[in-house]
Design an enzyme around this catalytic site. Structure first.
Site, PDB file in Angstrom:
ATOM      1  N   GLY A  11       0.816  -1.212   0.000  1.00 39.14           N
ATOM      2  CA  GLY A  11       0.000   0.000   0.000  1.00 39.14           C
ATOM      3  C   GLY A  11       0.847   1.259   0.000  1.00 39.14           C
ATOM      4  O   GLY A  11       2.080   1.208   0.016  1.00 39.14           O
ATOM      5  N   GLN A  12       0.174   2.388  -0.013  1.00 40.00           N
ATOM      6  CA  GLN A  12       0.878   3.685  -0.052  1.00 40.00           C
ATOM      7  C   GLN A  12       1.790   3.853   1.165  1.00 40.00           C
ATOM      8  O   GLN A  12       2.980   4.124   1.044  1.00 40.00           O
ATOM      9  CB  GLN A  12      -0.130   4.834  -0.044  1.00 40.00           C
ATOM     10  CG  GLN A  12      -1.059   4.886  -1.216  1.00 40.00           C
ATOM     11  CD  GLN A  12      -1.734   6.243  -1.265  1.00 40.00           C
ATOM     12  OE1 GLN A  12      -1.158   7.201  -1.768  1.00 40.00           O
ATOM     13  NE2 GLN A  12      -2.941   6.343  -0.738  1.00 40.00           N
ATOM     14  N   VAL A  13       1.209   3.688   2.348  1.00 41.04           N
ATOM     15  CA  VAL A  13       1.990   3.875   3.568  1.00 41.04           C
ATOM     16  C   VAL A  13       2.885   2.651   3.798  1.00 41.04           C
ATOM     17  O   VAL A  13       4.056   2.772   4.158  1.00 41.04           O
ATOM     18  CB  VAL A  13       1.057   4.109   4.785  1.00 41.04           C
ATOM     19  CG1 VAL A  13       1.866   4.287   6.058  1.00 41.04           C
ATOM     20  CG2 VAL A  13       0.172   5.334   4.549  1.00 41.04           C
ATOM     21  N   ASP A  36      -3.964 -12.905   5.683  1.00 43.35           N
ATOM     22  CA  ASP A  36      -5.184 -12.374   5.068  1.00 43.35           C
ATOM     23  C   ASP A  36      -6.044 -11.730   6.154  1.00 43.35           C
ATOM     24  O   ASP A  36      -6.532 -12.408   7.059  1.00 43.35           O
ATOM     25  CB  ASP A  36      -5.928 -13.528   4.379  1.00 43.35           C
ATOM     26  CG  ASP A  36      -7.221 -13.065   3.736  1.00 43.35           C
ATOM     27  OD1 ASP A  36      -7.539 -11.860   3.811  1.00 43.35           O
ATOM     28  OD2 ASP A  36      -7.919 -13.923   3.149  1.00 43.35           O
ATOM     29  N   LEU A  37      -6.219 -10.424   6.020  1.00 44.79           N
ATOM     30  CA  LEU A  37      -6.960  -9.687   7.057  1.00 44.79           C
ATOM     31  C   LEU A  37      -8.444 -10.056   7.111  1.00 44.79           C
ATOM     32  O   LEU A  37      -9.129  -9.686   8.057  1.00 44.79           O
ATOM     33  CB  LEU A  37      -6.820  -8.177   6.831  1.00 44.79           C
ATOM     34  CG  LEU A  37      -5.430  -7.581   7.124  1.00 44.79           C
ATOM     35  CD1 LEU A  37      -5.368  -6.124   6.662  1.00 44.79           C
ATOM     36  CD2 LEU A  37      -5.073  -7.664   8.608  1.00 44.79           C
ATOM     37  N   TYR A  99      -3.164   2.355  11.888  1.00 55.65           N
ATOM     38  CA  TYR A  99      -3.539   3.634  11.264  1.00 55.65           C
ATOM     39  C   TYR A  99      -5.056   3.767  11.173  1.00 55.65           C
ATOM     40  O   TYR A  99      -5.736   2.855  10.708  1.00 55.65           O
ATOM     41  CB  TYR A  99      -2.949   3.745   9.850  1.00 55.65           C
ATOM     42  CG  TYR A  99      -1.445   3.778   9.878  1.00 55.65           C
ATOM     43  CD1 TYR A  99      -0.768   4.971  10.079  1.00 55.65           C
ATOM     44  CD2 TYR A  99      -0.709   2.609   9.772  1.00 55.65           C
ATOM     45  CE1 TYR A  99       0.609   4.997  10.154  1.00 55.65           C
ATOM     46  CE2 TYR A  99       0.670   2.625   9.852  1.00 55.65           C
ATOM     47  CZ  TYR A  99       1.318   3.823  10.039  1.00 55.65           C
ATOM     48  OH  TYR A  99       2.673   3.855  10.126  1.00 55.65           O
ATOM     49  N   THR A 101      -8.147   7.168  10.669  1.00 55.34           N
ATOM     50  CA  THR A 101      -8.388   8.266   9.739  1.00 55.34           C
ATOM     51  C   THR A 101      -9.180   9.403  10.379  1.00 55.34           C
ATOM     52  O   THR A 101      -9.983   9.165  11.288  1.00 55.34           O
ATOM     53  CB  THR A 101      -9.184   7.742   8.516  1.00 55.34           C
ATOM     54  OG1 THR A 101      -9.601   8.852   7.714  1.00 55.34           O
ATOM     55  CG2 THR A 101     -10.430   6.984   8.933  1.00 55.34           C
ATOM     56  N   TYR A 125     -16.887   3.887   5.165  1.00 51.87           N
ATOM     57  CA  TYR A 125     -15.446   3.799   5.436  1.00 51.87           C
ATOM     58  C   TYR A 125     -15.151   4.321   6.843  1.00 51.87           C
ATOM     59  O   TYR A 125     -14.475   3.659   7.636  1.00 51.87           O
ATOM     60  CB  TYR A 125     -14.683   4.613   4.386  1.00 51.87           C
ATOM     61  CG  TYR A 125     -13.209   4.779   4.676  1.00 51.87           C
ATOM     62  CD1 TYR A 125     -12.323   3.706   4.574  1.00 51.87           C
ATOM     63  CD2 TYR A 125     -12.691   6.033   5.045  1.00 51.87           C
ATOM     64  CE1 TYR A 125     -10.976   3.879   4.844  1.00 51.87           C
ATOM     65  CE2 TYR A 125     -11.346   6.202   5.316  1.00 51.87           C
ATOM     66  CZ  TYR A 125     -10.496   5.120   5.214  1.00 51.87           C
ATOM     67  OH  TYR A 125      -9.157   5.276   5.490  1.00 51.87           O
ATOM     68  N   TRP A 150      -5.543  12.984   4.506  1.00 54.09           N
ATOM     69  CA  TRP A 150      -5.422  12.783   3.054  1.00 54.09           C
ATOM     70  C   TRP A 150      -4.016  12.300   2.679  1.00 54.09           C
ATOM     71  O   TRP A 150      -3.068  13.088   2.666  1.00 54.09           O
ATOM     72  CB  TRP A 150      -5.690  14.101   2.358  1.00 54.09           C
ATOM     73  CG  TRP A 150      -7.067  14.680   2.538  1.00 54.09           C
ATOM     74  CD1 TRP A 150      -8.199  14.051   2.961  1.00 54.09           C
ATOM     75  CD2 TRP A 150      -7.444  16.034   2.253  1.00 54.09           C
ATOM     76  NE1 TRP A 150      -9.246  14.929   2.954  1.00 54.09           N
ATOM     77  CE2 TRP A 150      -8.823  16.146   2.533  1.00 54.09           C
ATOM     78  CE3 TRP A 150      -6.765  17.155   1.792  1.00 54.09           C
ATOM     79  CZ2 TRP A 150      -9.521  17.343   2.356  1.00 54.09           C
ATOM     80  CZ3 TRP A 150      -7.457  18.340   1.619  1.00 54.09           C
ATOM     81  CH2 TRP A 150      -8.814  18.428   1.890  1.00 54.09           C
TER      82      TRP A 150
HETATM   83  N1  LIG Z   1      -5.325   6.726   1.761  1.00 55.31           N
HETATM   84  C1  LIG Z   1      -5.709   7.715   2.558  1.00 55.31           C
HETATM   85  O1  LIG Z   1      -5.999   8.850   2.116  1.00 55.31           O
HETATM   86  C2  LIG Z   1      -5.755   7.486   4.046  1.00 55.31           C
HETATM   87  C3  LIG Z   1      -6.187   8.547   4.838  1.00 55.31           C
HETATM   88  C4  LIG Z   1      -6.241   8.354   6.203  1.00 55.31           C
HETATM   89  C5  LIG Z   1      -5.924   7.138   6.753  1.00 55.31           C
HETATM   90  N2  LIG Z   1      -5.514   6.116   5.966  1.00 55.31           N
HETATM   91  C6  LIG Z   1      -5.225   4.837   6.605  1.00 55.31           C
HETATM   92  O2  LIG Z   1      -3.833   4.549   6.456  1.00 55.31           O
HETATM   93  C7  LIG Z   1      -3.657   3.135   6.286  1.00 55.31           C
HETATM   94  C8  LIG Z   1      -2.865   2.867   5.023  1.00 55.31           C
HETATM   95  O3  LIG Z   1      -3.562   3.467   3.934  1.00 55.31           O
HETATM   96  P1  LIG Z   1      -2.996   3.350   2.453  1.00 55.31           P
HETATM   97  O4  LIG Z   1      -3.586   4.463   1.661  1.00 55.31           O
HETATM   98  O5  LIG Z   1      -1.532   3.151   2.484  1.00 55.31           O
HETATM   99  O6  LIG Z   1      -3.696   1.979   2.000  1.00 55.31           O
HETATM  100  P2  LIG Z   1      -3.640   1.269   0.572  1.00 55.31           P
HETATM  101  O7  LIG Z   1      -2.640   1.929  -0.296  1.00 55.31           O
HETATM  102  O8  LIG Z   1      -5.035   1.113   0.081  1.00 55.31           O
HETATM  103  O9  LIG Z   1      -3.062  -0.178   0.946  1.00 55.31           O
HETATM  104  C9  LIG Z   1      -3.856  -1.099   1.609  1.00 55.31           C
HETATM  105  C10 LIG Z   1      -3.010  -2.306   1.938  1.00 55.31           C
HETATM  106  O10 LIG Z   1      -3.873  -3.270   2.553  1.00 55.31           O
HETATM  107  C11 LIG Z   1      -3.636  -4.524   1.926  1.00 55.31           C
HETATM  108  N3  LIG Z   1      -4.795  -5.409   2.001  1.00 55.31           N
HETATM  109  C12 LIG Z   1      -5.997  -5.236   1.425  1.00 55.31           C
HETATM  110  N4  LIG Z   1      -6.775  -6.308   1.675  1.00 55.31           N
HETATM  111  C13 LIG Z   1      -6.031  -7.161   2.421  1.00 55.31           C
HETATM  112  C14 LIG Z   1      -6.262  -8.437   2.990  1.00 55.31           C
HETATM  113  N5  LIG Z   1      -7.425  -9.070   2.855  1.00 55.31           N
HETATM  114  N6  LIG Z   1      -5.278  -9.004   3.713  1.00 55.31           N
HETATM  115  C15 LIG Z   1      -4.083  -8.389   3.870  1.00 55.31           C
HETATM  116  N7  LIG Z   1      -3.790  -7.201   3.350  1.00 55.31           N
HETATM  117  C16 LIG Z   1      -4.763  -6.588   2.633  1.00 55.31           C
HETATM  118  C17 LIG Z   1      -3.335  -4.157   0.490  1.00 55.31           C
HETATM  119  O11 LIG Z   1      -2.732  -5.268  -0.146  1.00 55.31           O
HETATM  120  P3  LIG Z   1      -2.970  -5.566  -1.722  1.00 55.31           P
HETATM  121  O12 LIG Z   1      -1.885  -4.801  -2.445  1.00 55.31           O
HETATM  122  O13 LIG Z   1      -2.800  -7.034  -1.825  1.00 55.31           O
HETATM  123  O14 LIG Z   1      -4.333  -5.071  -2.087  1.00 55.31           O
HETATM  124  C18 LIG Z   1      -2.394  -2.986   0.715  1.00 55.31           C
HETATM  125  O15 LIG Z   1      -1.098  -3.442   1.018  1.00 55.31           O
HETATM  126  C19 LIG Z   1      -5.077   2.536   6.284  1.00 55.31           C
HETATM  127  O16 LIG Z   1      -5.396   2.107   7.580  1.00 55.31           O
HETATM  128  C20 LIG Z   1      -5.964   3.706   5.942  1.00 55.31           C
HETATM  129  O17 LIG Z   1      -7.272   3.559   6.460  1.00 55.31           O
HETATM  130  C21 LIG Z   1      -5.412   6.266   4.617  1.00 55.31           C
END
Ligand SMILES: NC(=O)c1ccc[n+]([C@@H]2O[C@H](COP(=O)([O-])OP(=O)(O)OC[C@H]3O[C@@H](n4cnc5c(N)ncnc54)[C@H](OP(=O)(O)O)[C@@H]3O)[C@@H](O)[C@H]2O)c1
Length: 294
Positions: A11-13, A36-37, A99, A101, A125, A150
């Site tokens: 993922g991004q983070v 697997d989550l 993490y 939000t 969400y 964001w």
């Molecule tokens: N994006 C935002 O703007 C934002 C804002 C505030 C807070 N956050 C929080 O920050 C955290 C990281 O966000 P992000 O944007 O980095 O997330 P992201 O890019 O969507 O990445 C999500 C990660 O979760 C994994 N995942 C999804 N389904 C899964 C499963 N069943 N089992 C195991 N892993 C699984 C994905 O793996 P795959 O590559 O296999 O799909 C990916 O590595 C999250 O908790 C999010 O809620 C994000």
């Protein structure tokens, strides 16, 4: 040497965390086929076999609009899985970083949200993320919940990448000017997390919820303007960019309602751990030249 379990490395983070956490110990970063989550058994088995001292959970369901139609999966990943991880962590006295939000808030304030403000999510969400926070807290271990805002990076889908693409494809782009938040580079979340985890003893003394975003805040229109200004400079291409025009959330409805105001007050984490984040606009300026399209 500490063993660190990182979830969500693609993922991004998570991608940035894999780099940032590596110097802190033995880093184990399973993909979703290995942990697997959606499966309590898979989570428990992975934690049992890895025996981490620290768990960093950057996995989850993050597509805000899709969570409306796929609310069950969103709740499983964001609401249920973090609780299971927190239970595993509590059983073995591992430290958990999770993490969440700013979308747990309804966005009706007009001053930055503190950790004392009462969550009231306006979409599926946000509800799933709030359930996750509550499950983590209920497990009673040593957990830190970092409420992010964001997030952008050079991977997956995010506002910055979407703006860069659309601004080259269109002559005019209408961007909402009434959603306020703090754009934060995923790299900065990862580096902040590594800085925090470098002193686990201190973290264990003050578990709980912390707001952590880039300093200051802006509207989505201001964010897009900064991105496109940076892209013009960085690419050397002065023409062929869309004109950015203001619009409102009411005129630009999404499947998931958005909280309008999600700026955060980050003083709690600064006071507890001396953690400060850079300003959002400086980091957008630093991020844009890292993109390979340059
Ligand atoms: N994006 C935002 O703007 C934002 C804002 C505030 C807070 N956050 C929080 O920050 C955290 C990281 O966000 P992000 O944007 O980095 O997330 P992201 O890019 O969507 O990445 C999500 C990660 O979760 C994994 N995942 C999804 N389904 C899964 C499963 N069943 N089992 C195991 N892993 C699984 C994905 O793996 P795959 O590559 O296999 O799909 C990916 O590595 C999250 O908790 C999010 O809620 C994000």
């Amino acid at each position: 040497m500490n063993t660190i379990l990182l979830i969500g490395k693609t993922g991004q983070v998570g991608f940035e965390l894999e780099r940032a956490l590596a110097p802190l110990g033995r880093l184990v970063a399973p993909d979703r086929t290995e942990l697997d989550l959606t499966s309590a058994d898979s989570i428990r088995q992975a934690v049992k076999s890895i025996q981490p001292d620290m768990i960093v959970n950057a996995g989850g369901f993050t597509i805000v609009d899709a969570a409306e139609s796929d609310s069950e999966l969103a709740m499983q990943l964001n609401g249920v899985a973090p609780g299971i991880l927190a239970e595993c962590a509590a059983e073995t006295d591992a430290l958990l970083i999770h993490y969440s939000t700013t979308f747990v808030f309804d966005g009706t304030k007009n001053t930055p949200y503190t950790e004392e403000d009462i969550p009231n999510p306006v979409n599926a969400y946000g509800r799933s993320k709030l359930a996750g926070e509550r499950a983590v807290m209920a497990a009673g271990g040593k957990s830190l919940i970092l409420r992010a805002s964001w997030v952008y990076s050079d991977r997956r889908t995010n506002f910055v990448l979407a703006m860069l693409k659309l601004a080259r494809a269109k002559s005019e782009l209408k961007i909402v000017d009434d959603q306020i938040g703090a754009p934060t580079w995923a790299r900065d979340y990862a580096d902040a997390t590594a800085e925090l985890l470098a002193n686990p003893t201190r973290l264990r003394e003050a578990p709980g919820i912390y707001h952590l975003s880039a300093q200051s805040y802006c509207s989505r229109l201001q964010w897009a303007q900064r991105v496109i200004e940076g892209a013009k400079k960085s690419s050397g291409i002065a023409t062929g960019w869309a004109e950015l025009l203001p619009t409102t959330t009411a005129l630009y409805p999404h499947p998931a309602p958005r909280p309008l105001y999600t700026a955060t007050d980050n003083r709690k984490i600064e006071l507890a751990f001396g953690m400060t984040m850079p300003a959002w606009d400086e980091r957008v300026d630093a991020f844009i030249p890292t993109l390979s399209w340059r």
